[in-house]
Design a protein around this motif. Structure first.
Motif, PDB file in Angstrom:
ATOM      1  N   VAL A  26      -6.278   8.214   6.789  1.00  0.00           N
ATOM      2  CA  VAL A  26      -5.583   7.003   6.008  1.00  0.00           C
ATOM      3  C   VAL A  26      -4.576   7.600   4.952  1.00  0.00           C
ATOM      4  O   VAL A  26      -3.492   6.971   4.735  1.00  0.00           O
ATOM      5  CB  VAL A  26      -6.540   6.078   5.566  1.00  0.00           C
ATOM      6  CG1 VAL A  26      -5.961   4.970   4.875  1.00  0.00           C
ATOM      7  CG2 VAL A  26      -7.375   5.578   6.713  1.00  0.00           C
ATOM      8  N   GLY A  27      -5.074   8.514   4.168  1.00  0.00           N
ATOM      9  CA  GLY A  27      -4.308   8.974   2.934  1.00  0.00           C
ATOM     10  C   GLY A  27      -3.321   9.796   3.337  1.00  0.00           C
ATOM     11  O   GLY A  27      -2.312   9.923   2.670  1.00  0.00           O
ATOM     12  N   ASN A  86       4.000   3.381   4.742  1.00  0.00           N
ATOM     13  CA  ASN A  86       4.183   4.699   4.613  1.00  0.00           C
ATOM     14  C   ASN A  86       4.833   5.487   5.861  1.00  0.00           C
ATOM     15  O   ASN A  86       5.534   6.557   5.808  1.00  0.00           O
ATOM     16  CB  ASN A  86       2.800   5.272   4.439  1.00  0.00           C
ATOM     17  CG  ASN A  86       2.163   4.703   3.197  1.00  0.00           C
ATOM     18  OD1 ASN A  86       2.386   5.298   2.186  1.00  0.00           O
ATOM     19  ND2 ASN A  86       1.346   3.608   3.119  1.00  0.00           N
ATOM     20  N   VAL A 113      -0.490   0.921   6.826  1.00  0.00           N
ATOM     21  CA  VAL A 113       0.293   2.223   7.006  1.00  0.00           C
ATOM     22  C   VAL A 113       1.705   1.897   7.172  1.00  0.00           C
ATOM     23  O   VAL A 113       2.702   2.779   7.395  1.00  0.00           O
ATOM     24  CB  VAL A 113      -0.213   3.001   8.253  1.00  0.00           C
ATOM     25  CG1 VAL A 113      -1.598   3.613   8.068  1.00  0.00           C
ATOM     26  CG2 VAL A 113      -0.255   2.156   9.522  1.00  0.00           C
ATOM     27  N   SER A 129      -0.030  10.343   0.912  1.00  0.00           N
ATOM     28  CA  SER A 129       1.000  11.217   1.099  1.00  0.00           C
ATOM     29  C   SER A 129       2.423  10.677   0.618  1.00  0.00           C
ATOM     30  O   SER A 129       3.279  11.468   0.323  1.00  0.00           O
ATOM     31  CB  SER A 129       1.191  11.217   2.698  1.00  0.00           C
ATOM     32  OG  SER A 129       1.296   9.600   3.006  1.00  0.00           O
ATOM     33  N   THR A 130       2.563   9.507   0.334  1.00  0.00           N
ATOM     34  CA  THR A 130       3.737   8.785  -0.135  1.00  0.00           C
ATOM     35  C   THR A 130       3.805   9.304  -1.712  1.00  0.00           C
ATOM     36  O   THR A 130       4.845   9.546  -2.123  1.00  0.00           O
ATOM     37  CB  THR A 130       3.922   7.407   0.048  1.00  0.00           C
ATOM     38  OG1 THR A 130       4.136   7.107   1.361  1.00  0.00           O
ATOM     39  CG2 THR A 130       5.144   6.909  -0.562  1.00  0.00           C
ATOM     40  N   THR A 175       0.887  -1.235   0.008  1.00  0.00           N
ATOM     41  CA  THR A 175       0.087   0.115   0.111  1.00  0.00           C
ATOM     42  C   THR A 175       0.771   1.313   0.064  1.00  0.00           C
ATOM     43  O   THR A 175       1.692   1.293   0.896  1.00  0.00           O
ATOM     44  CB  THR A 175      -0.779   0.107   1.213  1.00  0.00           C
ATOM     45  OG1 THR A 175      -1.422  -1.453   1.332  1.00  0.00           O
ATOM     46  CG2 THR A 175      -1.862   0.957   1.229  1.00  0.00           C
ATOM     47  N   HIS A 182       0.376   5.005   0.109  1.00  0.00           N
ATOM     48  CA  HIS A 182      -0.670   6.093   0.254  1.00  0.00           C
ATOM     49  C   HIS A 182      -0.397   7.376  -0.544  1.00  0.00           C
ATOM     50  O   HIS A 182       0.486   7.832  -0.880  1.00  0.00           O
ATOM     51  CB  HIS A 182      -0.821   6.324   1.945  1.00  0.00           C
ATOM     52  CG  HIS A 182      -1.252   5.224   2.740  1.00  0.00           C
ATOM     53  ND1 HIS A 182      -2.142   5.326   3.839  1.00  0.00           N
ATOM     54  CD2 HIS A 182      -1.304   3.825   2.428  1.00  0.00           C
ATOM     55  CE1 HIS A 182      -2.540   4.009   4.280  1.00  0.00           C
ATOM     56  NE2 HIS A 182      -2.041   3.000   3.199  1.00  0.00           N
ATOM     57  N   LEU A 217      -5.283   6.158  -3.778  1.00  0.00           N
ATOM     58  CA  LEU A 217      -4.087   5.206  -3.232  1.00  0.00           C
ATOM     59  C   LEU A 217      -3.814   4.395  -4.155  1.00  0.00           C
ATOM     60  O   LEU A 217      -4.382   3.812  -5.144  1.00  0.00           O
ATOM     61  CB  LEU A 217      -4.994   4.549  -1.888  1.00  0.00           C
ATOM     62  CG  LEU A 217      -4.091   3.262  -1.287  1.00  0.00           C
ATOM     63  CD1 LEU A 217      -4.524   3.419   0.347  1.00  0.00           C
ATOM     64  CD2 LEU A 217      -4.403   1.945  -1.631  1.00  0.00           C
ATOM     65  N   PHE A 252     -11.100   8.805  -1.212  1.00  0.00           N
ATOM     66  CA  PHE A 252     -10.004   9.720  -1.414  1.00  0.00           C
ATOM     67  C   PHE A 252     -10.106  10.989  -2.480  1.00  0.00           C
ATOM     68  O   PHE A 252      -9.496  11.795  -2.673  1.00  0.00           O
ATOM     69  CB  PHE A 252      -8.611   9.114  -2.061  1.00  0.00           C
ATOM     70  CG  PHE A 252      -8.466   7.854  -1.059  1.00  0.00           C
ATOM     71  CD1 PHE A 252      -7.733   8.289  -0.044  1.00  0.00           C
ATOM     72  CD2 PHE A 252      -8.373   6.716  -1.587  1.00  0.00           C
ATOM     73  CE1 PHE A 252      -7.179   7.450   0.832  1.00  0.00           C
ATOM     74  CE2 PHE A 252      -7.938   5.670  -0.508  1.00  0.00           C
ATOM     75  CZ  PHE A 252      -7.069   6.028   0.631  1.00  0.00           C
ATOM     76  N   GLY A 254      -2.398  11.065   6.715  1.00  0.00           N
ATOM     77  CA  GLY A 254      -2.082  10.582   7.907  1.00  0.00           C
ATOM     78  C   GLY A 254      -1.734  11.967   8.942  1.00  0.00           C
ATOM     79  O   GLY A 254      -1.988  12.795   8.898  1.00  0.00           O
TER      80      GLY A 254
END
Length: 408
Positions: free
Chosen positions: A381-382, A296, A293, A44-45, A40, A42, A93, A83, A384
């Protein structure tokens, strides 16, 4: 010097080489191909990759984009995360096989002349001088050798050898569940992409990988031996009880070698560092698979460390107060997430005991609150808690020309 070629180690190696610093990453395996690792990535990554100029290249890999995350709870489908509510362009994601992600990072990092990746090289101990870590001892294809460094980073996972060598012992938090991982082909007419099927009959994960699922089943902690004694037929029955649509494909599980046990752990170091040394990622805080998570959080640790220490490493120092500051910055998000994971485990444990997972009043409440809930969960979640951002590269960082790329 970085021990461990997982997401934390590879991202940190890339960032330090990008800053013009000489960095060696040691990976004990000969390749990155290990199935049933965290896939996964996310939003943010994806944003971090954009800050590095790697976003578009990364998105060309074989991967799956998800704009929503659905679960089926006691037979009712819910969209738990949407998202679309995040600010674009990274409002999705990504599910990408971890070996593809790591090979991608290795190839990009190799373009920096100061980056070295040593495969089949395992860090086995620390070099200590006057109570300070000065590097590691390792074994590789050519035997034993030493890697001396201003800073040694343990990114070697939840069973970290270097963490133990540094005398750092994590606090363990009880977990009532384990997870069995296995691969299944998709049935001819699959349902919409669904993260999990949860009921009193069990919980089954169905992570989409194109023509197949990376699947998992939650079991009670320590329950694998009893399930194995009951036979594969009992396992197949439990899978189809929770996710009936898998009945036509579950017969592909013919051998226990196809099933891998993940012993779920949550732990955390009280102190992540000592002079010349710091642990990040799973070596500092093992996360549950809940919310996906782990990858990430490890990458966020790497970014925070690179931002804090790169300038000092450039002049040959690694101030202990900078390492302590990294722990203070990253520890709060880890504590919050681990607390939420532990609460979630208590709910999931009901799926291993035959109890109803959700009270009867919960589905109507979820439907009523879903528009707000989806936005909140997308952010949580996305993006953080306390997301990190990459500092601009120093002017002296230079990349090799394409025909000069090599992996050391």
């Amino acid at each position: 010097m970085i021990a461990g070629g997982g997401p934390a180690g590879m991202v940190l190696g890339y960032l330090l080489a990008r800053a013009g610093l000489k960095v060696a990453v040691l990976e004990k395996h000969g390749d990155f191909f290990r199935d049933f690792r965290g896939d996964t990535v996310h939003p943010s990554t994806v944003t971090l990759l954009g800050e590095l100029g790697l976003r578009e290249k990364f998105l060309q890999l074989p991967l799956t984009r998800l704009s929503t995350m659905d679960a089926v709870v006691d037979g009712k489908r819910f969209t738990l995360v949407d998202f679309h509510s995040l600010r674009g362009p990274d409002n999705f994601l990504v599910l990408a096989p971890q070996w593809d992600f790591l090979n991608f990072l290795a190839g990009e990092a190799a373009a920096f002349p100061t980056f070295e990746l040593h495969m089949e090289t395992e860090a086995t101990g620390l070099i200590m001088e006057q109570d300070q870590v000065r590097g590691v001892r390792a074994t590789g294809p050519d035997g034993g050798r030493e890697f001396r460094a201003t800073l040694t980073v343990a990114a070697d996972g939840r069973a970290s050898v270097l963490r133990a060598a540094a005398g750092l012992v994590p606090d363990e938090y009880g977990v009532p569940i384990d997870v069995l991982w296995f691969g299944l082909p998709k049935p001819p007419d699959p349902p919409p992409v669904t993260l999990a099927y949860v009921s009193s009959r069990g919980m089954v994960l169905t992570i989409d990988r194109g023509d197949r699922y990376q699947s998992g089943m939650v079991i009670e902690k320590g329950g694998f031996d009893g399930l194995e004694k009951a036979g594969l037929g009992a396992l197949r029955d439990r899978i189809t009880y929770a996710a009936p649509f898998l009945k036509t494909v579950v017969g592909t599980l013919q051998d226990w070698d196809q099933v891998k046990l993940l012993s779920v752990r949550i732990n955390r170091l009280r102190r992540w560092h000592r002079p010349g040394f710091i642990a990040i990622g799973d070596a500092a805080h093992a996360m549950s698979p809940m919310f996906g998570v782990g990858v990430n959080f490890a990458i966020q640790d790497a970014v925070a460390l690179a931002n804090a220490i790169a300038a000092d490493l450039a002049v040959g120092t690694a101030p202990p107060e900078k390492l302590a500051a990294v722990q203070r910055r990253r520890e709060m998000p880890v504590k919050i997430m681990q607390r939420l994971q532990r609460g979630g485990h208590r709910v999931l444990a009901r799926a291993t005991s035959g109890s109803r997972v959700a009270p009867r009043w919960l589905p109507p409440v979820l439907r009523l609150a879903s528009p707000v809930l989806r936005r909140v969960t997308a952010r949580f979640v996305g993006v953080g808690i306390r997301p990190e951002h990459v500092k601009p590269a120093a002017p002296k960082a230079r990349r090799r020309r394409p025909n000069q790329r090599s992996l050391t």
